[in-house]
Design a protein around this motif. Sequence first.
Motif, PDB file in Angstrom:
ATOM      1  N   GLU A  93      45.014  -2.488  64.191  1.00  0.00           N
ATOM      2  CA  GLU A  93      46.214  -2.020  63.489  1.00  0.00           C
ATOM      3  C   GLU A  93      47.483  -2.253  64.306  1.00  0.00           C
ATOM      4  OE1 GLU A  93      44.042   1.679  65.083  1.00  0.00           O
ATOM      5  OE2 GLU A  93      43.460  -0.050  63.914  1.00  0.00           O
ATOM      6  N   ASP A  94      47.357  -2.420  65.621  1.00  0.00           N
ATOM      7  CA  ASP A  94      48.515  -2.723  66.471  1.00  0.00           C
ATOM      8  C   ASP A  94      49.036  -4.141  66.262  1.00  0.00           C
ATOM      9  OD1 ASP A  94      48.312  -0.214  67.650  1.00  0.00           O
ATOM     10  OD2 ASP A  94      47.305  -0.952  69.451  1.00  0.00           O
ATOM     11  N   LEU A  95      48.201  -5.019  65.730  1.00  0.00           N
ATOM     12  CA  LEU A  95      48.597  -6.424  65.578  1.00  0.00           C
ATOM     13  C   LEU A  95      49.840  -6.571  64.707  1.00  0.00           C
ATOM     14  CD1 LEU A  95      45.084  -8.075  65.197  1.00  0.00           C
ATOM     15  CD2 LEU A  95      46.582  -8.077  67.218  1.00  0.00           C
ATOM     16  N   LEU A  96      50.024  -5.675  63.765  1.00  0.00           N
ATOM     17  CA  LEU A  96      51.190  -5.731  62.877  1.00  0.00           C
ATOM     18  C   LEU A  96      52.486  -5.366  63.598  1.00  0.00           C
ATOM     19  CD1 LEU A  96      49.627  -4.073  59.719  1.00  0.00           C
ATOM     20  CD2 LEU A  96      50.042  -6.510  60.118  1.00  0.00           C
ATOM     21  N   ASP A  97      52.369  -4.747  64.772  1.00  0.00           N
ATOM     22  CA  ASP A  97      53.543  -4.280  65.505  1.00  0.00           C
ATOM     23  C   ASP A  97      53.990  -5.226  66.617  1.00  0.00           C
ATOM     24  OD1 ASP A  97      53.703  -1.923  63.986  1.00  0.00           O
ATOM     25  OD2 ASP A  97      52.200  -0.952  65.250  1.00  0.00           O
ATOM     26  N   GLN A  98      53.432  -6.428  66.662  1.00  0.00           N
ATOM     27  CA  GLN A  98      53.843  -7.385  67.686  1.00  0.00           C
ATOM     28  C   GLN A  98      55.322  -7.732  67.497  1.00  0.00           C
ATOM     29  OE1 GLN A  98      50.710 -10.537  68.637  1.00  0.00           O
ATOM     30  NE2 GLN A  98      50.139  -9.858  66.574  1.00  0.00           N
ATOM     31  N   VAL A  99      56.016  -7.940  68.599  1.00  0.00           N
ATOM     32  CA  VAL A  99      57.434  -8.284  68.512  1.00  0.00           C
ATOM     33  C   VAL A  99      57.598  -9.609  67.778  1.00  0.00           C
ATOM     34  CG1 VAL A  99      58.002  -6.989  70.592  1.00  0.00           C
ATOM     35  CG2 VAL A  99      57.506  -9.433  70.771  1.00  0.00           C
ATOM     36  N   SER A 100      58.720  -9.762  67.101  1.00  0.00           N
ATOM     37  CA  SER A 100      58.957 -10.986  66.328  1.00  0.00           C
ATOM     38  C   SER A 100      59.707 -12.047  67.137  1.00  0.00           C
ATOM     39  CB  SER A 100      59.735 -10.667  65.051  1.00  0.00           C
ATOM     40  OG  SER A 100      60.968 -10.052  65.383  1.00  0.00           O
ATOM     41  N   HIS A 101      60.325 -11.643  68.226  1.00  0.00           N
ATOM     42  CA  HIS A 101      61.084 -12.568  69.061  1.00  0.00           C
ATOM     43  C   HIS A 101      60.176 -13.206  70.105  1.00  0.00           C
ATOM     44  CE1 HIS A 101      61.006  -9.366  72.052  1.00  0.00           C
ATOM     45  NE2 HIS A 101      61.475  -8.543  71.108  1.00  0.00           N
ATOM     46  N   PHE A 102      60.731 -14.080  70.912  1.00  0.00           N
ATOM     47  CA  PHE A 102      59.979 -14.689  72.004  1.00  0.00           C
ATOM     48  C   PHE A 102      59.463 -13.607  72.946  1.00  0.00           C
ATOM     49  CE2 PHE A 102      59.979 -15.824  76.478  1.00  0.00           C
ATOM     50  CZ  PHE A 102      58.993 -16.797  76.482  1.00  0.00           C
ATOM     51  N   ALA A 103      58.235 -13.760  73.364  1.00  0.00           N
ATOM     52  CA  ALA A 103      57.625 -12.893  74.389  1.00  0.00           C
ATOM     53  C   ALA A 103      56.340 -13.560  74.838  1.00  0.00           C
ATOM     54  CB  ALA A 103      57.353 -11.500  73.833  1.00  0.00           C
ATOM     55  N   PRO A 104      55.911 -13.306  76.054  1.00  0.00           N
ATOM     56  CA  PRO A 104      54.692 -13.944  76.538  1.00  0.00           C
ATOM     57  C   PRO A 104      53.450 -13.448  75.793  1.00  0.00           C
ATOM     58  CG  PRO A 104      55.553 -12.414  78.171  1.00  0.00           C
ATOM     59  CD  PRO A 104      56.549 -12.473  77.066  1.00  0.00           C
ATOM     60  N   LEU A 105      52.541 -14.355  75.582  1.00  0.00           N
ATOM     61  CA  LEU A 105      51.281 -14.038  74.924  1.00  0.00           C
ATOM     62  C   LEU A 105      50.265 -13.567  75.956  1.00  0.00           C
ATOM     63  CD1 LEU A 105      51.007 -17.180  72.609  1.00  0.00           C
ATOM     64  CD2 LEU A 105      51.907 -14.923  72.001  1.00  0.00           C
ATOM     65  N   ASN A 106      49.369 -12.683  75.536  1.00  0.00           N
ATOM     66  CA  ASN A 106      48.282 -12.282  76.433  1.00  0.00           C
ATOM     67  C   ASN A 106      47.094 -13.229  76.236  1.00  0.00           C
ATOM     68  OD1 ASN A 106      47.009 -11.423  74.081  1.00  0.00           O
ATOM     69  ND2 ASN A 106      46.974  -9.251  74.641  1.00  0.00           N
ATOM     70  N   LYS A 107      45.975 -12.930  76.860  1.00  0.00           N
ATOM     71  CA  LYS A 107      44.810 -13.822  76.797  1.00  0.00           C
ATOM     72  C   LYS A 107      44.212 -13.924  75.393  1.00  0.00           C
ATOM     73  CE  LYS A 107      41.557 -10.290  78.371  1.00  0.00           C
ATOM     74  NZ  LYS A 107      40.658  -9.886  79.434  1.00  0.00           N
ATOM     75  N   PHE A 108      44.578 -13.003  74.503  1.00  0.00           N
ATOM     76  CA  PHE A 108      44.098 -13.046  73.113  1.00  0.00           C
ATOM     77  C   PHE A 108      45.115 -13.697  72.180  1.00  0.00           C
ATOM     78  CE2 PHE A 108      42.210  -9.237  75.094  1.00  0.00           C
ATOM     79  CZ  PHE A 108      40.875  -9.643  75.084  1.00  0.00           C
ATOM     80  N   ASN A 109      46.153 -14.276  72.765  1.00  0.00           N
ATOM     81  CA  ASN A 109      47.215 -14.938  72.000  1.00  0.00           C
ATOM     82  C   ASN A 109      48.069 -13.950  71.202  1.00  0.00           C
ATOM     83  OD1 ASN A 109      47.963 -17.534  72.339  1.00  0.00           O
ATOM     84  ND2 ASN A 109      46.988 -18.289  70.478  1.00  0.00           N
ATOM     85  N   HIS A 110      48.199 -12.735  71.711  1.00  0.00           N
ATOM     86  CA  HIS A 110      49.005 -11.707  71.058  1.00  0.00           C
ATOM     87  C   HIS A 110      50.301 -11.506  71.823  1.00  0.00           C
ATOM     88  CE1 HIS A 110      44.917  -9.929  69.735  1.00  0.00           C
ATOM     89  NE2 HIS A 110      45.363 -10.755  68.813  1.00  0.00           N
TER      90      HIS A 110
END
Length: 172
Positions: A93-110
């Motif tokens: 459910e946190d996946l919907l709250d990812q920032v929309s601007h540039f930011a580094p991805l983690n190892k899961f591409n999030h």
Amino acid sequence: MLDTVYVDIRHMDFWFGHYGLIDKSWNDEVKLYSDANKTNDMGYFEISTHTGLAALYNNLDDKEDYEQKKEIEDFLNGETQVYYSYLYPRYDEDLLDQVSHFAPLNKFNHKPIYIDMWTKLSEKLDINEIKNCVRILVKKFFHENVSNIVILEIPTYEETKKDYDEIVSRFK
């Protein structure tokens, strides 16, 4: 091209400090907009000074908060003047709250769901320091050099004092 960013400072504690009712803030949350009407939300960030981080560090549990303590300790003892702490999605459910601007991805591409800017540029936050930090944030996460930062909804001293007195009266 972005020439102005509008900033909403989230906590009244910032304004209590601004008007000298309490010490100035060590951290605060800001919401950025590209318009004064707050219709184009750019992002949400926390800004923490090294003074606030040192206080937080001393209040964290060594075992339970080990990773966070280590991250703070590395920043406080290092040469870096500005650092970004990222909170990434932990649940679906946190996946919907990812920032929309540039930011580094983690190892899961999030992308992160929350970004905290840590700064050694000042001890405490005031309007000029908030503006300086917003310029740095906009450069880092939106790849824009912005010249004009406008703080939205600055309460008057009288409004701030009234809110402060109401809060203080609850604890008497």
